[in-house]
Design a protein around this motif. Structure first.
Motif, PDB file in Angstrom:
ATOM      1  N   ALA A  93       0.814  -1.215   0.000  1.00 20.09           N
ATOM      2  CA  ALA A  93       0.000   0.000   0.000  1.00 20.09           C
ATOM      3  C   ALA A  93       0.845   1.261   0.000  1.00 20.09           C
ATOM      4  CB  ALA A  93      -0.938  -0.005   1.203  1.00 20.09           C
ATOM      5  N   ASP A  94       2.106   1.142   0.430  1.00 24.36           N
ATOM      6  CA  ASP A  94       2.984   2.305   0.568  1.00 24.36           C
ATOM      7  C   ASP A  94       3.826   2.579  -0.669  1.00 24.36           C
ATOM      8  OD1 ASP A  94       2.287   2.794   3.347  1.00 24.36           O
ATOM      9  OD2 ASP A  94       3.442   0.983   3.808  1.00 24.36           O
ATOM     10  N   VAL A  95       3.677   1.790  -1.713  1.00 22.78           N
ATOM     11  CA  VAL A  95       4.453   2.023  -2.935  1.00 22.78           C
ATOM     12  C   VAL A  95       3.977   3.328  -3.569  1.00 22.78           C
ATOM     13  CG1 VAL A  95       5.027   1.185  -5.240  1.00 22.78           C
ATOM     14  CG2 VAL A  95       4.914  -0.412  -3.315  1.00 22.78           C
ATOM     15  N   ALA A  96       4.905   4.244  -3.786  1.00 24.13           N
ATOM     16  CA  ALA A  96       4.579   5.559  -4.334  1.00 24.13           C
ATOM     17  C   ALA A  96       4.935   5.691  -5.813  1.00 24.13           C
ATOM     18  CB  ALA A  96       5.306   6.646  -3.540  1.00 24.13           C
ATOM     19  N   PHE A  97       5.883   4.865  -6.280  1.00 21.01           N
ATOM     20  CA  PHE A  97       6.316   4.915  -7.674  1.00 21.01           C
ATOM     21  C   PHE A  97       6.605   3.507  -8.148  1.00 21.01           C
ATOM     22  CE2 PHE A  97       9.940   4.970 -10.679  1.00 21.01           C
ATOM     23  CZ  PHE A  97       9.356   5.654 -11.737  1.00 21.01           C
ATOM     24  N   GLY A  98       6.144   3.197  -9.344  1.00 15.16           N
ATOM     25  CA  GLY A  98       6.409   1.890  -9.923  1.00 15.16           C
ATOM     26  C   GLY A  98       6.878   2.013 -11.354  1.00 15.16           C
ATOM     27  N   TYR A  99       7.851   1.171 -11.722  1.00 19.13           N
ATOM     28  CA  TYR A  99       8.414   1.201 -13.071  1.00 19.13           C
ATOM     29  C   TYR A  99       8.667  -0.223 -13.533  1.00 19.13           C
ATOM     30  CZ  TYR A  99      11.599   2.397 -16.934  1.00 19.13           C
ATOM     31  OH  TYR A  99      12.180   2.545 -18.171  1.00 19.13           O
ATOM     32  N   VAL A 100       8.169  -0.547 -14.717  1.00 14.59           N
ATOM     33  CA  VAL A 100       8.404  -1.853 -15.332  1.00 14.59           C
ATOM     34  C   VAL A 100       8.779  -1.620 -16.799  1.00 14.59           C
ATOM     35  CG1 VAL A 100       7.407  -4.084 -16.010  1.00 14.59           C
ATOM     36  CG2 VAL A 100       6.783  -3.057 -13.803  1.00 14.59           C
ATOM     37  N   TYR A 101       9.920  -2.139 -17.203  1.00 13.27           N
ATOM     38  CA  TYR A 101      10.313  -2.048 -18.607  1.00 13.27           C
ATOM     39  C   TYR A 101      10.409  -3.459 -19.157  1.00 13.27           C
ATOM     40  CZ  TYR A 101      12.404  -0.618 -22.969  1.00 13.27           C
ATOM     41  OH  TYR A 101      12.613  -0.406 -24.323  1.00 13.27           O
ATOM     42  N   ASP A 102       9.501  -3.796 -20.086  1.00 15.60           N
ATOM     43  CA  ASP A 102       9.469  -5.115 -20.710  1.00 15.60           C
ATOM     44  C   ASP A 102      10.391  -5.092 -21.923  1.00 15.60           C
ATOM     45  OD1 ASP A 102       8.902  -7.554 -21.825  1.00 15.60           O
ATOM     46  OD2 ASP A 102       6.723  -7.293 -21.868  1.00 15.60           O
ATOM     47  N   PHE A 103      11.521  -5.801 -21.824  1.00 14.13           N
ATOM     48  CA  PHE A 103      12.537  -5.751 -22.869  1.00 14.13           C
ATOM     49  C   PHE A 103      12.098  -6.442 -24.158  1.00 14.13           C
ATOM     50  CE2 PHE A 103      14.936  -5.327 -18.896  1.00 14.13           C
ATOM     51  CZ  PHE A 103      15.620  -4.148 -19.156  1.00 14.13           C
ATOM     52  N   GLY A 104      11.122  -7.346 -24.094  1.00 19.48           N
ATOM     53  CA  GLY A 104      10.664  -8.021 -25.307  1.00 19.48           C
ATOM     54  C   GLY A 104      10.066  -7.048 -26.302  1.00 19.48           C
ATOM     55  N   PRO A 105       8.875  -6.485 -25.999  1.00 18.16           N
ATOM     56  CA  PRO A 105       8.260  -5.521 -26.915  1.00 18.16           C
ATOM     57  C   PRO A 105       8.791  -4.110 -26.764  1.00 18.16           C
ATOM     58  CG  PRO A 105       6.781  -5.954 -25.087  1.00 18.16           C
ATOM     59  CD  PRO A 105       7.963  -6.885 -24.915  1.00 18.16           C
ATOM     60  N   GLY A 106       9.675  -3.876 -25.778  1.00 13.27           N
ATOM     61  CA  GLY A 106      10.183  -2.526 -25.557  1.00 13.27           C
ATOM     62  C   GLY A 106       9.133  -1.597 -24.998  1.00 13.27           C
TER      63      GLY A 106
END
Length: 289
Positions: free
Chosen positions: A129-142
């Motif tokens: 619940a305390d996550v303030a920022f999230g980042y995911v970079y999928d290298f397959g489709p970019g």
């Protein structure tokens, strides 16, 4: 400066983008099959055998963290390979937590399958619940997925403005459910979902599968075994900021899973309260099969 202010005052998106670019260059560099499959011979903080690819990617991420620390930022990193590492912060006191999976879906990466991602979450407290920022970079489709708490979710820098819409067949079952399980012995739980979904998809990366819910590409997602915070922390915020729902059903508080390295609970995500409730009643495994 408070913990929350420290999170917002730091260019986490820039750091993540630099790390993703450098990891992509590492993944795209010419290498033989044996080089891609190579292991370091060590066991990471998450309990898995560490690939050279994982270690190289983590080194890149920690380089960015060291740069931020040199600029005066203090935080505790929670990484799949190195475990917990303090950057000028007292782990016993309130602090920023940076939860890292250098390559979510590393088995896909080493075998040349497309879906594998950098996942980084930044939190101002100890739980999902305390996550303030999230980042995911999928290298397959970019594809780059990101979210700030309270500001919506973004795909390749563009805000996901349309509320993802759930699709069900004439029989009332979800049209498509993404499931994740590293061990085929857990697949017996998929049978429990036959009354919930008409079709299953397995991408091999929890963070990437969660992001598909955020875009409405699948109607829901469920891990068939307990996941770790490094797998889900970033993407669960992206789902919620896109308008979806997330729960960790082993906890009374749906978002109460701690941001540590232990596999506490399966993660489920859906586009409606009805679908989330359906997935939540599927039995939660308490021990390895």
């Amino acid at each position: 400066m408070s913990v929350s202010q420290t999170v917002r005052a730091t260019d986490w998106l820039g750091a993540c983008r630099r790390a993703a670019q450098a990891i992509r260059a590492r993944l795209d560099a010419p290498q033989t099959r044996s080089q891609r499959l190579a292991e370091t011979g060590t066991i990471g903080g998450g309990g898995d055998r560490t690939l050279v690819l994982d270690a190289d990617a983590e080194e890149i991420v920690f380089g960015e963290l060291e740069r931020l620390h040199a600029e005066g930022r203090a935080f505790v990193a929670v990484s799949e390979e190195r475990g917990e590492v303090a950057f000028g912060a007292d782990p016993a006191a309130p602090h920023v937590r940076v939860v890292i999976d250098p390559i979510d879906g590393s088995l896909n990466a080493k075998r040349g399958l497309p879906h594998h991602a950098l996942s980084i979450a930044v939190a101002d407290g100890p739980t999902m619940a305390d996550v303030a920022f999230g980042y995911v970079y999928d290298f397959g489709p970019g594809e780059e997925w990101s979210a700030w708490r309270g500001e919506g979710a973004f795909l390749n820098g563009e805000r996901l403005r349309e509320q993802p819409v759930e699709r069900r067949g004439a029989d009332g079952r979800l049209e498509m459910l993404a499931v994740e399980s590293a061990d085929p012995r857990h697949l017996d739980r998929a049978g429990d979902m036959a009354d919930i979904a008409r079709r299953l998809r397995v991408l091999g990366a929890i963070a990437v599968s969660l992001c598909q819910v955020a875009a409405g590409r699948v109607d829901a997602m469920a891990s068939l075994w307990r996941c770790r915070a490094v797998d889900a922390a970033a993407a669960q915020l992206i789902v919620r900021e896109a308008g979806g729902l997330v729960a960790f059903p082993a906890f009374d508080d749906p978002l109460g899973a701690p941001l540590d390295l232990e596999p506490h609970s399966p993660v489920i995500a859906a586009l409606s309260e009805e679908a989330l409730a359906q997935l939540a009643v599927v039995p939660v495994p308490l021990a390895s099969p």
